[in-house]
Motif scaffolding. Structure first.
Motif, mmCIF file in Angstrom:
data_model
loop_
_atom_site.group_PDB
_atom_site.id
_atom_site.type_symbol
_atom_site.label_atom_id
_atom_site.label_comp_id
_atom_site.label_asym_id
_atom_site.label_seq_id
_atom_site.Cartn_x
_atom_site.Cartn_y
_atom_site.Cartn_z
ATOM 1 N N PHE A 144 -6.160 1.085 -4.975
ATOM 2 C CA PHE A 144 -7.467 0.708 -4.428
ATOM 3 C C PHE A 144 -7.568 -0.806 -4.226
ATOM 4 O O PHE A 144 -8.144 -1.273 -3.238
ATOM 5 C CB PHE A 144 -8.595 1.204 -5.338
ATOM 6 C CG PHE A 144 -8.709 2.704 -5.399
ATOM 7 C CD1 PHE A 144 -8.396 3.497 -4.307
ATOM 8 C CD2 PHE A 144 -9.135 3.327 -6.557
ATOM 9 C CE1 PHE A 144 -8.497 4.880 -4.357
ATOM 10 C CE2 PHE A 144 -9.247 4.711 -6.611
ATOM 11 C CZ PHE A 144 -8.927 5.491 -5.523
ATOM 12 N N ASN A 145 -7.001 -1.584 -5.168
ATOM 13 C CA ASN A 145 -7.006 -3.040 -5.005
ATOM 14 C C ASN A 145 -6.207 -3.461 -3.771
ATOM 15 O O ASN A 145 -6.627 -4.332 -3.004
ATOM 16 C CB ASN A 145 -6.446 -3.725 -6.251
ATOM 17 C CG ASN A 145 -7.431 -3.716 -7.402
ATOM 18 O OD1 ASN A 145 -8.633 -3.614 -7.185
ATOM 19 N ND2 ASN A 145 -6.924 -3.820 -8.621
ATOM 20 N N ALA A 167 -7.854 -4.193 3.775
ATOM 21 C CA ALA A 167 -9.070 -4.157 4.601
ATOM 22 C C ALA A 167 -9.582 -5.578 4.857
ATOM 23 O O ALA A 167 -9.978 -5.912 5.989
ATOM 24 C CB ALA A 167 -10.143 -3.319 3.927
ATOM 25 N N LEU A 168 -9.546 -6.408 3.830
ATOM 26 C CA LEU A 168 -9.958 -7.806 4.011
ATOM 27 C C LEU A 168 -9.001 -8.536 4.953
ATOM 28 O O LEU A 168 -9.423 -9.356 5.767
ATOM 29 C CB LEU A 168 -10.024 -8.516 2.659
ATOM 30 C CG LEU A 168 -11.127 -8.038 1.708
ATOM 31 C CD1 LEU A 168 -10.989 -8.714 0.345
ATOM 32 C CD2 LEU A 168 -12.498 -8.275 2.294
ATOM 33 N N GLN A 224 -5.586 -1.571 -1.146
ATOM 34 C CA GLN A 224 -6.321 -1.119 0.039
ATOM 35 C C GLN A 224 -7.490 -2.065 0.366
ATOM 36 O O GLN A 224 -7.761 -2.340 1.532
ATOM 37 C CB GLN A 224 -6.836 0.310 -0.166
ATOM 38 C CG GLN A 224 -5.747 1.344 -0.088
ATOM 39 C CD GLN A 224 -6.232 2.749 -0.422
ATOM 40 O OE1 GLN A 224 -7.201 2.924 -1.154
ATOM 41 N NE2 GLN A 224 -5.542 3.747 0.112
ATOM 42 N N GLU A 225 -8.149 -2.557 -0.679
ATOM 43 C CA GLU A 225 -9.222 -3.515 -0.447
ATOM 44 C C GLU A 225 -8.675 -4.806 0.156
ATOM 45 O O GLU A 225 -9.245 -5.343 1.117
ATOM 46 C CB GLU A 225 -9.944 -3.830 -1.764
ATOM 47 C CG GLU A 225 -11.072 -4.830 -1.587
ATOM 48 C CD GLU A 225 -11.729 -5.204 -2.908
ATOM 49 O OE1 GLU A 225 -12.840 -5.758 -2.826
ATOM 50 O OE2 GLU A 225 -11.154 -4.995 -3.982
ATOM 51 N N GLN A 226 -7.548 -5.296 -0.373
ATOM 52 C CA GLN A 226 -6.929 -6.499 0.168
ATOM 53 C C GLN A 226 -6.475 -6.289 1.611
ATOM 54 O O GLN A 226 -6.608 -7.188 2.452
ATOM 55 C CB GLN A 226 -5.740 -6.930 -0.703
ATOM 56 C CG GLN A 226 -6.141 -7.438 -2.074
ATOM 57 C CD GLN A 226 -7.053 -8.645 -1.985
ATOM 58 O OE1 GLN A 226 -6.788 -9.582 -1.255
ATOM 59 N NE2 GLN A 226 -8.156 -8.597 -2.728
ATOM 60 N N GLU A 258 0.833 -1.205 0.000
ATOM 61 C CA GLU A 258 0.000 0.000 0.000
ATOM 62 C C GLU A 258 0.867 1.254 0.000
ATOM 63 O O GLU A 258 0.583 2.218 -0.724
ATOM 64 C CB GLU A 258 -0.935 -0.002 1.211
ATOM 65 C CG GLU A 258 -1.896 1.166 1.235
ATOM 66 C CD GLU A 258 -2.822 1.141 2.423
ATOM 67 O OE1 GLU A 258 -3.792 1.924 2.413
ATOM 68 O OE2 GLU A 258 -2.607 0.350 3.362
#
Length: 161
Positions: A124-125, A131-132, A127-129, A92
Motif C-alpha cells: 500500500f505504501n 500514485a503520487l 502504491q501510494e508513492q 509495486e
C-alpha cells in the motif's frame, strides 16, 4: 531638410499697369536649412535611443535565458520523475509478489498473519508513492509544455456512428 521654394505674383507702381505683362513676376530656388545649434540635442537623442535599444536587448536576452533555464529544469524534472515512476512500478510488482507469497505461506501455516499485514502495508505504501509519482509526472509534463510555450490541444472524442 532640403526644400524647393517658388512664388508667382504681380507687381506694379500704378494700379492701371497691374495686369500688364511687365507686371508679372515669378521666382524659384532650392532651400536648405540646418539647425546649427541643435547638434548637442540631436546627439543626446541618438544616445537616448541607443540606450533604450541596449536595455531592450538586455531584457530580451534575459527573457530568452530564463526560458531556456525553465525548459531545462522542466525536462530534467520530467525525466527524473519518469525514472522514479519506473522504479516504483518495479517495487509495486515485487511488493505484490511478496503479498501473494505471504498469503500462501500463511495459508500453509508456515508464517503468521503479521507477515501478511507487513507485506500488504509495504504494498500500500508503494502504491501510494506510485500514485503520487503519477501525479507529479503529470504536473511535470504540464510544466514542460508551459516552458515550451504550450502547443497542446484538447481533441474531442470521436463519435461512433
Amino acid at each position: 531638410p532640403f526644400t524647393l521654394n517658388g512664388s508667382v505674383g504681380m507687381r506694379s507702381r500704378k494700379a492701371e499697369n497691374l495686369f500688364d505683362a511687365d507686371s508679372f513676376r515669378w521666382s524659384w530656388g532650392p532651400g536648405f536649412s540646418w539647425n546649427l545649434f541643435a547638434t548637442g540635442r540631436v546627439r543626446n537623442n541618438v544616445r537616448a535611443v541607443e540606450e533604450v535599444h541596449e536595455q531592450t536587448l538586455t531584457t530580451y536576452q534575459q527573457t530568452v535565458l530564463q526560458a531556456l533555464d525553465e525548459t531545462r529544469n522542466a525536462i530534467t524534472a520530467f525525466a527524473k520523475e519518469q525514472e522514479r515512476l519506473g522504479h516504483l512500478r518495479e517495487s509495486e510488482a515485487a511488493a505484490t509478489e511478496a503479498v501473494d507469497l505471504a498469503r500462501e505461506l500463511y495459508g500453509r501455516g508456515v508464517a503468521d498473519f503479521q507477515s501478511v499485514l507487513d507485506a500488504e502495508r509495504t504494498l500500500f505504501n508503494v502504491q501510494e508513492q506510485r500514485a503520487l509519482s503519477d501525479r507529479d509526472l503529470a504536473t511535470d509534463l504540464v510544466a514542460l509544455y508551459k516552458a515550451l510555450g504550450g502547443g497542446w490541444e484538447v481533441l474531442a472524442p470521436e463519435r461512433k456512428s
